[in-house]
Design an enzyme around this catalytic site. Structure first.
Site, short mmCIF file in Angstrom:
data_model
loop_
_atom_site.label_atom_id
_atom_site.label_comp_id
_atom_site.label_asym_id
_atom_site.label_seq_id
_atom_site.Cartn_x
_atom_site.Cartn_y
_atom_site.Cartn_z
N ASP A 1 10.06 -4.53 -8.71
CA ASP A 1 9.06 -4.91 -8.72
C ASP A 1 7.63 -3.67 -8.97
OD1 ASP A 1 6.23 -6.38 -9.28
OD2 ASP A 1 6.94 -7.98 -7.18
N GLU B 1 6.95 -13.28 -4.24
CA GLU B 1 7.31 -11.87 -4.76
C GLU B 1 7.85 -11.03 -3.48
OE1 GLU B 1 4.64 -10.02 -7.87
OE2 GLU B 1 4.01 -9.72 -5.53
#
Length: 262
Positions: free
Chosen positions: A89, A111
């Site tokens: 990420d 996330e």
């Protein structure tokens, strides 16, 4: 690499390109959200198409899921995958301890859940994202819509006792309406300028009624891959304490640029 890419985009691309080297056949991979993560998804899709790499991707937003499917990555849910080998990420900021601010793309809740359900978290970023102290980038927190103004007031009151330089709190908008996340929540952006104690702030924020999650990622990131506009990449591993430099070599007509739809 096309000559018209900006140095920042080149840096994001080489970081993404290096990160997907960590992916092996059979892995379950968390797919981040944001402009840098989008480069990673495209690079991973290229490996799937050209090398026959067999992986399962768990996206952290609906837009990442759409892109992953477009480039040929098999997508599933975290509930189906249960646990992941690695998540890759981006980050809005990171410091020398690999503490992060994330949430600029309004996907911080998914996330963080995906990242913490992984054996390894790799962050990819351009060099401008590294800071001595977190806080120049506004810290997002996800809140439920019910009573959001009360939640905002409680956050503002709490910040008075925190080691921060500023205490401006704004509701993130999408045009003339509040932005709504994939989980149907709102985002408050905390403009703090400097966060003296990120760990303390993260803990206190999540105690406020109405706050679902905050964008401080503490003790979650294992490796950061920093891209530079000239093709150099720096790989920093917080667990081993190692730092290595490399350079990405690729053909000017790399297929990754054939599916730029962002």
């Amino acid at each position: 690499m096309p000559a018209d890419l900006s140095p920042i985009d080149k840096a994001k691309f080489v970081a993404a390109k290096r990160a997907v080297d960590f992916i092996e056949n059979g892995m379950k991979v968390g797919l981040g959200t944001g402009s840098t993560a989008a480069w990673m998804v495209r690079c991973l899709g290229e490996r799937v198409r050209e090398e026959g790499l067999k992986i399962v991707g768990v996206p952290t937003s609906t837009r990442t899921a759409e892109l992953a499917r477009q480039v040929g990555i098999h997508v599933t849910s975290l509930d189906e995958a249960k646990w992941l080998d690695v998540t890759i990420d981006g980050a809005d900021e990171f410091d020398q301890n690999l503490a992060l601010i994330k949430g600029g793309g309004a996907a911080l809740l998914q996330e963080k859940i995906v990242a913490t359900a992984s054996d390894l978290m790799i962050v990819i970023a351009d060099a401008a994202k590294e800071v001595q102290q977190l806080g120049a980038f506004a810290l997002p927190i996800e809140i439920i819509p019910f009573g959001w103004q009360t939640s905002k007031a409680l956050v503002e009151e709490m910040l008075v006792s925190m080691d921060v330089l500023a205490r401006d709190v704004t509701l993130r908008m999408n045009g003339d309406r509040p932005l709504v996340t994939d989980e149907s929540n709102y985002i408050l952006d905390l403009h703090l300028k400097r966060i003296g104690n990120p760990r303390q702030l993260a803990l206190v924020l999540n105690q406020i009624p109405g706050v679902v999650e905050n964008g401080l990622f503490i003790d979650i990131c294992d490796i950061v891959i920093i891209g530079h506009g000239d093709g150099r990449v720096t790989v920093r591993d917080i667990n081993s304490g190692s730092e290595t430099d490399d350079r990405i070599i690729f053909a000017p007509t790399d297929n990754i640029f054939a599916d730029l739809g962002e």
